[in-house]
Design a protein around this motif. Structure first.
Motif, PDB file in Angstrom:
ATOM      1  N   UNK A  72       6.563  13.042   7.655  1.00  0.00           N
ATOM      2  CA  UNK A  72       5.500  13.579   6.799  1.00  0.00           C
ATOM      3  C   UNK A  72       4.314  14.092   7.622  1.00  0.00           C
ATOM      4  N   UNK A  73       3.712  15.141   7.120  1.00  0.00           N
ATOM      5  CA  UNK A  73       2.557  15.742   7.776  1.00  0.00           C
ATOM      6  C   UNK A  73       2.389  17.183   7.349  1.00  0.00           C
ATOM      7  N   UNK A  74       1.894  17.989   8.270  1.00  0.00           N
ATOM      8  CA  UNK A  74       1.646  19.407   8.015  1.00  0.00           C
ATOM      9  C   UNK A  74       2.472  20.240   8.980  1.00  0.00           C
ATOM     10  N   UNK A  75       3.181  21.223   8.449  1.00  0.00           N
ATOM     11  CA  UNK A  75       3.982  22.106   9.298  1.00  0.00           C
ATOM     12  C   UNK A  75       3.049  23.036  10.074  1.00  0.00           C
ATOM     13  N   UNK A  81       5.633  19.554  13.345  1.00  0.00           N
ATOM     14  CA  UNK A  81       4.881  18.874  12.294  1.00  0.00           C
ATOM     15  C   UNK A  81       3.734  18.099  12.913  1.00  0.00           C
ATOM     16  N   UNK A  82       2.536  18.310  12.372  1.00  0.00           N
ATOM     17  CA  UNK A  82       1.391  17.495  12.785  1.00  0.00           C
ATOM     18  C   UNK A  82       1.319  16.317  11.835  1.00  0.00           C
ATOM     19  N   UNK A 100       1.752  15.510  17.202  1.00  0.00           N
ATOM     20  CA  UNK A 100       2.700  16.518  16.715  1.00  0.00           C
ATOM     21  C   UNK A 100       4.089  16.170  17.217  1.00  0.00           C
ATOM     22  N   UNK A 101       5.066  16.442  16.376  1.00  0.00           N
ATOM     23  CA  UNK A 101       6.454  16.200  16.733  1.00  0.00           C
ATOM     24  C   UNK A 101       7.249  17.453  16.379  1.00  0.00           C
ATOM     25  N   UNK A 102       8.146  17.836  17.271  1.00  0.00           N
ATOM     26  CA  UNK A 102       9.043  18.947  16.984  1.00  0.00           C
ATOM     27  C   UNK A 102      10.345  18.344  16.474  1.00  0.00           C
ATOM     28  N   UNK A 103      10.723  18.753  15.272  1.00  0.00           N
ATOM     29  CA  UNK A 103      11.908  18.223  14.606  1.00  0.00           C
ATOM     30  C   UNK A 103      13.004  19.282  14.708  1.00  0.00           C
ATOM     31  N   UNK A 128       5.378  16.461  20.839  1.00  0.00           N
ATOM     32  CA  UNK A 128       4.700  17.595  21.458  1.00  0.00           C
ATOM     33  C   UNK A 128       3.666  17.086  22.447  1.00  0.00           C
ATOM     34  N   UNK A 129       3.476  17.835  23.526  1.00  0.00           N
ATOM     35  CA  UNK A 129       2.539  17.437  24.558  1.00  0.00           C
ATOM     36  C   UNK A 129       3.185  16.627  25.661  1.00  0.00           C
ATOM     37  N   UNK A 130       4.511  16.469  25.606  1.00  0.00           N
ATOM     38  CA  UNK A 130       5.197  15.688  26.636  1.00  0.00           C
ATOM     39  C   UNK A 130       5.901  16.555  27.660  1.00  0.00           C
TER      40      UNK A 130
END
Length: 127
Positions: free
Chosen positions: A76-79, A96-97, A103-106, A120-122
């Motif tokens: 859940x979050x914001x695309x 998704x934030x 943030x995670x990239x799915x 994200x950011x890794x």
């Protein structure tokens, strides 16, 4: 004198031909390398590692809607964005934030099933 006239008459033609040959390659655009060749340029390293970002076309229409819904159901979050993934061909990637600001990239397969994620950011080369 006739021999000199013939030689001199051929000089402008030779100059024009050399000029055309020299300019010809710079006036025509170079053919684009094949996709595989472009991805493996710079000593066989993938293009992204060579400092080039692979193009990832955005998702559109029903594919975009379904991919984003599936990603949000799992995370859940914001695309932030949704696209065809270049790193994993044949997959969709939805960033998704989450509520905590991360943030995670799915990654989803063609049936919109979540098959992988990446925080994200890794990435090593991120600024």
């Amino acid at each position: 004198m006739k021999a000199t006239t013939r030689v001199l008459a051929g000089v402008p033609l030779a100059v024009v031909l050399f000029g055309l040959i020299g300019c010809g390659s710079s006036q025509q655009p170079a053919a684009a390398p094949a996709a595989g060749a472009q991805a493996q340029q710079d000593g066989g390293r993938p293009a992204e590692q060579a400092g080039e970002k692979k193009e990832e076309p955005p998702l559109t229409g029903e594919v975009k809607q379904k991919a984003e819904q599936a990603a949000l159901a799992a995370y859940p979050g914001t695309v932030l964005k949704s696209e065809h993934d270049a790193e994993k061909p044949g997959m969709y990637a939805v960033e998704v934030q989450q509520a905590d600001g991360s943030a995670v990239e799915v990654y989803l397969d063609k049936s919109y099933k979540v098959v992988d994620t990446k925080k994200e950011g890794t990435e090593e080369d991120e600024d």
